[in-house]
Design an enzyme around this catalytic site. Sequence first.
Site, short mmCIF file in Angstrom:
data_model
loop_
_atom_site.label_atom_id
_atom_site.label_comp_id
_atom_site.label_asym_id
_atom_site.label_seq_id
_atom_site.Cartn_x
_atom_site.Cartn_y
_atom_site.Cartn_z
N SER A 1 -9.77 1.66 2.60
CA SER A 1 -8.90 2.44 1.76
C SER A 1 -7.81 1.63 1.05
O SER A 1 -7.19 2.13 0.12
CB SER A 1 -8.22 3.52 2.62
OG SER A 1 -7.41 2.92 3.62
N SER B 1 -9.95 -0.82 6.78
CA SER B 1 -9.38 -0.67 5.43
C SER B 1 -8.63 -1.87 4.87
O SER B 1 -8.28 -1.86 3.70
CB SER B 1 -8.46 0.54 5.39
OG SER B 1 -9.25 1.69 5.29
N LYS C 1 0.86 -1.19 0.00
CA LYS C 1 0.00 0.00 0.00
C LYS C 1 0.89 1.24 0.00
O LYS C 1 1.97 1.24 0.61
CB LYS C 1 -0.90 -0.04 1.24
CG LYS C 1 -1.97 1.05 1.28
CD LYS C 1 -2.89 0.86 2.49
CE LYS C 1 -3.96 1.93 2.57
NZ LYS C 1 -4.90 1.70 3.69
#
Length: 472
Positions: free
Chosen positions: A153, A177, A78
């Site tokens: 996210s 997330s 990420k």
Amino acid sequence: MIDLKNLTIRKAHEAMIRGDFSALDLVSAYIDQIEKRNGTVNAFLEVYADAKEQAQKADESFKQGTATLLTGIPIALKDNILFAGHKASASSKMLENFVAPYDATAVRKLKEMGTVFIGRTNMDEFAMGGSTENSAYGVTRNPWDESRVPGGSSGGSAAAIAMDGALVALGSDTGGSVRQPASLCGCVGLKPTYGSISRHGLMAMGSSFDQIGPITKTVDDTEILFEALKGADSLDSTSSYEDKREVLPKTMRIGISKNILDSDGLHPEVKNNFKKSLEKLTEMGYEIVDIELPNMSQALAVYYIIVPAEVSSNLARFDGVKYGLHVEGKDLLDDYVLTRREGFGKEVRRRIMLGTYVLSSGYYDAYYGKANALRSLIRKDFENALETVDVILTPTTPTPAFPIGEKSKDPLQMYLEDIFTVPASITGNPAISIPSGFTNDEKKLPLGIQFLARPYREDILFKVSKDFLGEI
Ligand code: GLN
């Protein structure tokens, strides 16, 4: 051709030991797949220029007989996890050209095991969002249906796995997330016990909530990554790990809160799937027990007060002076205002304003103080419930993947997506989302269920999840 769809860490490891394919072949197969699908999915912001070079090093370790289980395994990161010498932007204009000066502890540990970092994945800006529509670099699309969101996210990491752009991925979870996008993309996602994976080198959102977590296709892969990453770290004073594993009871007890099935806004497909999952677990010999979580209805409000408060404090560092974007104004104050207006997107600015508001004198006691008091009560509720059951089961999300644009205009609708995931973040308990089937309509969208356990009892989550999925 490598069968990427059915590949797991163990299968890849054995194949590389046997010499069926090399780490370089493997990373190249994933890069080919990224080239095929990333144009529309937009899971990756970048394939690291040195990915193949890392794989060649991994092949050396295989030759020398020093390879570990994770050597040569391609992992997607990420965009808020630091990998020294590589860009990390938190999908924000604020950090568009920021190059990580050091490795996150999680990255360092994986590097030592020979993992191949293949690329960085798109996310909601600074991890604020539930759909990956808040990135400064475009939305990510759900590989199962490109008109829909992948969740967020960590939507880029989940989409990367669902489109076979990497074997495994890391995301971060502040209020869901990792679990929520894993669920909407048909993957496994773990938010470990708060503190059990170091936050050093993870860009801070809500520091008392943030945890790095794996997103994978199988529970076993998630377990392997968790085992590699867990442990106290002198660079993160809130990190800790206690081995609380003990022999698991023969008949495990699963707690469900009755009112969950009556929650407003629970999509009929999710409700159906949840009921079926319960039936399946009962048939498998699990005992289903009703539990009370009296303060659970306050969880979302508590989360959306405390997290913005922490966000407003954590993001104060982006002032246009130390690093990141700098917009020149007429004086220093003007520099701050212009830099932050230009650098941050709408959702980030909304949270900073909310956060400074709830922390301001006169409102602190009414909002922040109350939310913190409720946080303790919610923690107590879960402690009490977990004295009588081994795990608590909920759906992961109230709806399947929704169409791009459907909720992005209405922040409250978006926040409701977090209703089942924020409790474990508020309390610090570990929670895992696993695939539980698909919607029954012609859309066939993936659905997920979530198990939550006592702190440091990830072993229980892995056991129940493997049982449910028939993973041996
Ligand atoms: N959707 C939640 C939020 O917007 C969770 C985000 C996260 O876990 N990083 O805050």
